[in-house]
Design a protein around this motif. Structure first.
Motif, PDB file in Angstrom:
ATOM      1  N   SER A 167     -10.762 -31.961 -62.906  1.00  0.00           N
ATOM      2  CA  SER A 167     -10.400 -30.606 -63.347  1.00  0.00           C
ATOM      3  C   SER A 167     -11.629 -29.692 -63.069  1.00  0.00           C
ATOM      4  O   SER A 167     -13.169 -30.298 -63.410  1.00  0.00           O
ATOM      5  CB  SER A 167      -9.634 -29.598 -63.964  1.00  0.00           C
ATOM      6  OG  SER A 167     -10.752 -30.036 -65.318  1.00  0.00           O
ATOM      7  N   ASP A 201      -7.166 -32.233 -67.304  1.00  0.00           N
ATOM      8  CA  ASP A 201      -7.700 -33.491 -66.014  1.00  0.00           C
ATOM      9  C   ASP A 201      -8.890 -33.388 -65.664  1.00  0.00           C
ATOM     10  O   ASP A 201     -10.037 -32.208 -65.758  1.00  0.00           O
ATOM     11  CB  ASP A 201      -6.978 -32.327 -64.676  1.00  0.00           C
ATOM     12  CG  ASP A 201      -7.627 -33.225 -63.080  1.00  0.00           C
ATOM     13  OD1 ASP A 201      -7.770 -34.159 -63.767  1.00  0.00           O
ATOM     14  OD2 ASP A 201      -6.671 -32.527 -62.714  1.00  0.00           O
ATOM     15  N   TYR A 220      -6.095 -27.626 -69.333  1.00  0.00           N
ATOM     16  CA  TYR A 220      -6.261 -28.581 -67.891  1.00  0.00           C
ATOM     17  C   TYR A 220      -5.961 -29.646 -68.275  1.00  0.00           C
ATOM     18  O   TYR A 220      -4.685 -30.722 -67.962  1.00  0.00           O
ATOM     19  CB  TYR A 220      -7.198 -28.383 -67.322  1.00  0.00           C
ATOM     20  CG  TYR A 220      -6.986 -27.335 -66.399  1.00  0.00           C
ATOM     21  CD1 TYR A 220      -5.991 -26.434 -65.798  1.00  0.00           C
ATOM     22  CD2 TYR A 220      -8.376 -26.639 -65.968  1.00  0.00           C
ATOM     23  CE1 TYR A 220      -6.559 -25.831 -65.049  1.00  0.00           C
ATOM     24  CE2 TYR A 220      -8.786 -25.503 -65.103  1.00  0.00           C
ATOM     25  CZ  TYR A 220      -8.267 -25.030 -64.569  1.00  0.00           C
ATOM     26  OH  TYR A 220      -8.114 -23.812 -64.103  1.00  0.00           O
TER      27      TYR A 220
END
Length: 1006
Positions: free
Chosen positions: A803, A800, A798
């Motif tokens: 996330s 991120d 991900y």
């Protein structure tokens, strides 16, 4: 205690879908003895008028053919292997990846489980005499220790889904343990085994008595057994004496950062200095957790190590870590008592009553090194002044002053982050720039907060004793409804109660309080006073209770005969009710999380039921016509679960067998199988565990990879700590695990197609080859597949910080995932997918030799080869990331767990000459490579591993049999890897850790 995921609960593993294990029969004095190798693929028909039931179907028939790949292990295999516990033979089968075994100490649990096809012990169904057996915990898994091996007639292994026939749990297949039902007399015997090192003694004694009743109207059998297994410690073998890890030039002794001498770390305070440790004076202030301390201080980073009482040096993991290995069990001790009985009696024409009863008391211990304890403590400076050297006390005073300054800065409105999320600097009393953010929290004047990492060797090792009492009662009736239709109805109730007593635990709250006031001196080794030890020691315990109720009624029989087939169309149909319940009852310390040593856990309690109707049909199309045989079969089961998220579900199958000539049979089957979530998955209270895992932010690459570095900082790692090895002080990372009552059922699609060859021009030869393909959707697993996968998804997939995966990771102020509440949270979800495929091979051959050395008739050779090629073995942690697949065929490691080789086989060559049997077994595990392409370990590949066993069986007379043998004849050592990947520096359930091992057994009949 560390917690390791059962790899098979997450990953598809080795599958052997064909195969007929054929075991060499014991030597017989009769010249007309049974053949050395028994095969079930195309076995001879039953005697005229006799019908049998093949595992994998409820329809009675007159032969042993099957559309499903079927392996049959005869009772002789257990005797010739020196196996008292059934796990010892079952785990050698190529279609099995070892589950929990006698070498499972951490994690342990005192059980032996079956992991068929590597799909997880919860995804295969264990039967005894064709019926569900006792499960031992909230995961609804059978402990193989509860099955009386000495009464086994055979073991049938059906690989491939079987939910339509047997119900939930049979995704990977079914294993059916068949007990003798024809005992008429008394049998008794015993066995003794010991290793070449003179340790690990195992011995058992058993007796069973059976008798026919009322001129053959019934039979009753009663039995009893005692078994004991001595322990072996890791220190007793050279490969496991030290905890090994990856060094610069090879595997080196490493260990744990929880050291008996004491390791103290000054927590980051977000007090920003401009010294060298903060990036230099030319750097602007950063809100990155950098903690500036004067030159020469030992406490930042990896911390201060008290190798001498009260006097510290900087901690060096290469030289100062603790070797926890010697005091761990390599083979866990066990003691078991078993009593039981079963019988049947024809109470009236067409009405036969039958019953089974069993009671098992099983006691197993696990032992680990003394408790490692990591805890932030607010030390009273006055109380500890006399416990440390003047130099250390001066350092602690300085740290305390800076912590107080940081707290003051946090309260100053002029020292907060501005609108651009940048720190607005202000001056602390030391003339340094600080920001007003802190994680120190409440700290009173005159106190200093230190992260304490110690090991309570003064309390001795951690030991847990699991004592399980299990019983099962079953009663039923069977008989004929008409001249052709039969009925069978029964009710069974089974219950297991496990009492677990844990010694060596520590109260976290008591330790924190008594360390702070100096009562517990943690600034050196073995300094805890008796007063301290008594105050912080905890004897913790918990209880697990699980029950299973089954009520079933069925009818079966022929319907009609078609024009081109001699056997009739036959059916079976019935109804079933099941109720599963379990509870886990921890004491106050375990439930509150105050305990340190073994894992804390919340109470678990729950139950659910299923109402089912099922049917099965067998349709012979052609027999002995223009082709030898064509037969179709099919079945379905509808299950209505009391679980709202599951509700009503279908399982079904269709199969075919086609033999153009008697010498060759083609077979194939499709199965849709389902598995309802178990009590633990649904209602499990939150618990903590310590799976092996790698924190990407602790790898050196994290400091140079801009994307990874930024992500680590965004998820709570101070910038100065990114890429530092002290960010992960241990090979295990603590996780939090728990149930989810909204789970749905798992769904599996299984395809098998194969061929059975029995050439008439080579009498005694049987060959089977089967291809299998299985896919499990909505697979239940911890989110992302566990702690290591969550870390991988967050930082490598991900990438991120916002996330869901990254949100499950919680770090302390240093960026370390150090323990509650700083853990990786991994709860259950229907998000995973498992797929596996491969080819299974089996060859068995019996060859008369026409001569005898013993003068007791012709001798003969018996040979079998049972092998598996694993083509695909994949685990997708989340269907939201379909391209992120963990490929495990031919792999081992933190993602895949136990090795899943491309090739695995077991074979046996036997020479049977009258009363003497001489047999050699060859067990092969193919090479595997590490499953992490992003990390270079010292051991990136484990080579092929071969073990040979030798055994002799001698029938002294018709009442006395002697068997002796040597397993691991050439004393093959297990392959060595770092302990960060598996316990005792290897995979003890896969590779032999005992070395050369001897056994002798006797059997008597009267």
């Amino acid at each position: 205690m560390r917690y390791r995921f059962d790899k098979a609960s997450l990953l598809a593993g080795t599958i052997m879908a064909s195969a007929l294990i054929a075991s060499p029969a014991y030597a017989q004095q009769d010249d007309e003895a049974e053949p050395a190798v028994t095969t079930t693929a195309d076995a001879e028909p039953a005697a005229e008028g006799e019908t049998i039931v093949v595992t994998g179907s409820r329809i009675q028939r007159s032969d042993l053919t099957s559309t499903s790949p079927l392996a049959v292990v005869q009772d002789e295999e257990f005797k010739l292997s020196g196996a008292v516990n059934v796990e010892q033979v079952i785990n050698t089968l190529p279609q099995v990846v070892p589950g929990t075994t006698s070498f499972s100490n951490n994690p342990g649990g005192g059980v032996a489980t079956l992991n068929l096809r590597g799909l997880g012990s919860a995804r295969n169904l264990v039967l005894v005499n064709g019926r569900r057996y006792i499960f031992f915990d909230a995961n609804q898994v059978v402990d193989l220790n509860t099955i009386p091996q000495f009464l086994l007639d055979s073991v049938d292994v059906v690989t491939g889904g079987a939910s339509a026939v047997y119900g939930s749990d049979a995704l990977a297949g079914v294993i059916n343990f068949k007990l003798r039902d024809d005992l008429n007399g008394l049998i008794a015997g015993g066995q003794y085994g010991i290793t070449d090192e003179g340790d690990g003694a195992r011995y058992n004694a058993y007796v069973a008595i059976g008798s026919d009743l009322a001129d053959g109207r019934g039979n009753v059998t009663a039995y009893a057994e005692y078994y004991k297994r001595e322990d072996i410690f890791a220190r007793d073998r050279s490969f496991s004496q030290f905890s090994l890890g990856d060094g610069d030039n090879g595997l080196v002794p490493l260990g744990s950062a929880g050291v008996p001498q004491g390791r103290m770390v000054a927590p980051g305070t977000l007090a920003i200095g401009q010294g060298a440790s903060c990036g230099g004076a030319e750097q602007p202030p950063r809100n990155d957790g950098c903690y500036a301390i004067a030159e020469g201080t030992n406490y930042p980073g990896a911390g201060a190590f008290f190798g001498s009482p009260g006097a510290s040096t900087p901690y060096n993991s290469a030289t100062d870590s603790y070797n926890y290995a010697p005091t761990n069990y390599l083979m866990v001790p066990q003691e078991r008592y078993t009593i039981g009985g079963y019988g049947s009696y024809e109470v009236a024409d067409d009405i036969t009553a039958y019953a089974e009863v069993a009671f098992i008391n099983n006691r197993v211990e696990n032992e680990l090194a003394a408790t490692p304890l990591t805890q932030n403590v607010n030390f009273e400076l006055d109380a500890i002044q006399g416990l440390v050297s003047p130099e250390d006390f001066a350092q602690l005073q300085l740290i305390a002053q800076r912590q107080q300054a940081a707290i003051a800065a946090a309260a100053d409105p002029n020292c907060q982050l501005n609108d651009a999320n940048q720190p607005e600097p202000c001056a602390n009393p030391f003339g340094e720039q600080v920001t007003g953010s802190t994680t120190i929290g409440a700290l009173q004047p005159g106190q200093v907060r230190l992260g304490v990492n110690t090991r309570t060797t003064s309390i001795a090792s951690r030991n847990v004793t699991d004592e399980r009492n299990a019983f099962r009662v079953l009663a039923g009736f069977r008989g004929n409804l008409t001249d052709t239709l039969q009925y069978d109805a029964y009710y069974s109730y089974s219950r297991t109660r496990n009492g677990s007593i844990q010694e060596g635990n520590v109260s976290r709250s008591a330790f924190t309080r008594l360390a702070a006031d100096g009562t517990c001196n943690v600034f050196g080794e073995a300094l805890l006073s008796p007063e301290c030890v008594n105050a912080i020691s905890i004897l913790a315990q918990n209880t697990e209770v699980s029950t299973l109720q089954v009520a079933q009624g069925s009818i079966s029989g022929p319907l009609f005969t078609s024009g081109w087939a001699t056997d009739p169309v036959a059916f079976a149909a019935g109804v079933e009710y099941r109720k599963m319940s379990a509870e886990f009852i921890p004491d106050t310390a375990l439930a509150s999380g105050d305990v340190v040593g073994f894992n804390a856990g919340q109470p678990t309690a729950g139950s659910y039921s299923a109402k089912e109707v099922f049917g099965e049909l067998r349709v012979p199309i052609i027999q002995n016509g223009f082709v030898d045989r064509l037969e179709l079969s099919g079945g379905a089961r509808y299950s209505d679960y009391s679980l709202e998220a599951v509700g009503g579900v279908w399982a079904y199958f269709a199969g075919a067998e086609f033999a153009p000539i008697p010498d060759i049979t083609f077979r194939g089957q499709y199965q849709r199988a389902v598995r309802a979530p178990n009590v633990q998955e649904l209602f499990g209270g939150q618990s903590v565990g310590f799976p092996a895992a790698t924190d990407p932010c602790a790898l050196s690459d994290a400091a140079t990879n801009a994307t990874l570095r930024a992500l680590c900082i965004a998820t709570g790692v101070p910038a100065s700590n990114v890429g530092q090895d002290f960010l992960q002080p241990n090979a295990q990372i603590q996780g939090a695990f728990g149930g989810n009552p909204d789970l749905q059922e798992e769904v599996a699609d299984t395809f098998t197609v194969g061929v059975v060859l029995r050439p008439s021009f080579i009498p005694g030869l049987n060959v089977t080859v089967d291809y299998y393909d299985i896919e499990i959707d909505k697979a239940i697993a911890t989110y992302g597949g566990g702690v290591n996968n969550i870390l991988n998804i967050c930082y490598n997939i991900y990438q991120d910080a916002n996330s869901e995966a990254c949100g499950l990771i919680s770090r302390d102020s240093q960026g370390v995932i150090s323990g509650p509440p700083f853990v990786v949270t991994a709860l259950n979800a229907n998000l995973a997918q498992l797929t596996t495929s491969g080819i299974d091979f089996q060859v068995d051959y019996s060859l008369p030799l026409g001569a005898s050395l013993t003068g007791n008739g012709d001798s003969r050779l018996g040979f079998y080869f049972l092998g598996n090629y694993s083509d695909e073995n994949n685990f997708t942690p989340s269907v939201d990331l379909p391209d992120e697949v963990v490929e495990c065929a031919g792999k081992f490691g933190l993602n895949c767990g136990n090795p899943t080789p491309k090739w695995k086989w077991s074979s046996r060559l036997s020479w049977i000459d009258g009363p003497l049997t001489t047999t050699v077994r060859w067990r092969h595990t193919g090479k595997v490579s590490d499953d992490d392409d992003t990390t270079d370990y010292i051991v990136e590949e484990i080579g092929a591993y071969d073990v040979f066993d030798l055994a002799f069986g001698f029938e002294v007379n018709e009442n006395f049999t002697l068997t002796m043998g040597v397993n691991n004849l050439f004393d093959k050592m297990p392959p060595i890897i770092g302990d960060n990947q598996e316990q005792t520096n290897t995979y003890p359930g896969v590779y032999d850790v005992l070395g050369r091992d001897y056994f002798v057994s006797v059997g008597m009949t009267f």
